[in-house]
Design an enzyme around this catalytic site. Sequence first.
Site, short mmCIF file in Angstrom:
data_model
loop_
_atom_site.label_atom_id
_atom_site.label_comp_id
_atom_site.label_asym_id
_atom_site.label_seq_id
_atom_site.Cartn_x
_atom_site.Cartn_y
_atom_site.Cartn_z
N THR A 19 69.01 57.08 49.74
CA THR A 19 69.02 56.84 48.29
C THR A 19 68.03 55.72 47.99
OG1 THR A 19 71.01 55.48 48.58
CG2 THR A 19 71.32 57.74 47.83
N THR A 62 77.42 51.57 50.77
CA THR A 62 77.39 53.00 50.75
C THR A 62 76.57 53.28 51.98
OG1 THR A 62 77.44 52.68 48.50
CG2 THR A 62 76.79 54.83 49.19
N GLU A 116 68.89 46.03 50.06
CA GLU A 116 68.14 46.15 48.81
C GLU A 116 67.48 44.83 48.43
OE1 GLU A 116 70.77 49.73 46.78
OE2 GLU A 116 71.27 47.65 46.33
#
Length: 497
Positions: free
Chosen positions: A193, A233, A342
């Site tokens: 993702t 996740t 991230e």
Amino acid sequence: MAHRSPTIKRVCLSLSQYRSYSAPAERSIPAAKQKYVPTTGTYPKGFLAGSAHAGVKASNTKYDDVALIISEKPCPATAIFTRNLFKAAPVTVSRDLLEQRRSEGFRGVVVNSGCANAVTGIEGRENARAMSTAADACAGVTAEDVPQTLVMSTGVIGQQLPIDKITSAIPKAHAALGSDHQHWMNAAQAICTTDTFPKLISRTFTLPSHPDTTYSIAGMTKGAGMIHPNMATLLAIVCTDAAIHPESMQTILRKAAETTFNSISVDGDTSTNDTVAFFANAAAAPEGVEPLVYPQMYNDRGRQITGPDKPAETTEPDQVAFLAALTDLMRDLAKLIVRDGEGATKFVTIRVRSDYSTMTARRAAVSIATSSLVKTALYGKDANWGRILCAIGYAPMLMDSPEIPMRNKPSGVKPENTSVSFIPADGSEELRLLVRGEPEKVDEARAKQILEVEDLEILVNLDDRPERTDNEEQREAVFWTCDFSHEYVTINGDYRT
């Protein structure tokens, strides 16, 4: 000068605040991350990987977002899942399948990215099961009450899957199955993702009882945000061609996860979808070799058995060797997630030592790893070690509080015995920041130089007593985390767009 209308003002304000982030638009891998992506691999016999494009997110018009990993013959499987109370539909469906099949007779796993299928109610569970049965159908399995394929999903929470797109793409992924490196890499890329690079590792190993046989183990994982035990996740798939008894699969996976996937944190958020699945098809095992059987170390709730019923750690050579191979692979996969955190610019190892208990050391390590102030200081290359001490001091179950009372239990932390150091990545001398509760005169120029490098270790000793001897053993907890940057806010402020 003419006044602007309210509409024009709103448009101008929106444009001035516009931010955008994604993994590179053409899925190009950043130069700094290319060293983590393998160009070759050795994959377990009898396993195939494939991927296809479904367009789960409307904005994805060409990249594969459905992956399929299968064993050519049904095999034992197990998985560990998030402890988040709002478990996603694929988590509950896969958990039920494993219970009903008693970890036997599984074909593999089907994964979609772009939508988490979490907090989606009855329809979400029906869609997760439809993915499983669609994958079974591709393998020629007739419809039955208990499907043979596990399910994973990752992406935005609270949205229903475009199930027709996905079930139409699953046969294409099956048609694309193959055993070479590019097939596995394509599948690893399809489950990403906000990841900036696919995470795939493969290795070979041998077992002492028959060293002439070479086994393989391979794993892929995805995750860059919403990463924190238990688990984080984070999705992971691990496959081996060794023979493992179905009743032992859960024990060894949980044991390996303790110091790997359950020892990382990017942002302190435990996802709704976390799943680590493990398959062992025995395709490389010579005839007559019995499956590995481990003592049961966990109860039905996944808690480690303690007290008089606690089994002894295995010393059987084959069992020790396989557990080491599995743990090493899972540890390196987990580290890749942190390296791809991230917006992260730092990979931080937090090592805490304690005389009192491993759990005391772990609680301190987790508190440091999840401190926003520690993480932002590391991003700013600021040796603000006071924030490290602050994080230890308020750690749940170390600090007494009305919310989590200690019930008169000692915390295992004495400030006057606590020392903190930076361990440079280049192997040079450690930089002492605090020694037995007393601050050191820190060379700020050297501290900044150490923090310029991507890798850093923070060493904390909670029992650095003057009278300590080299023969005194300490418990130790190791945790991996990253820093917080401006980019992390940008990514998560814009995630749904």
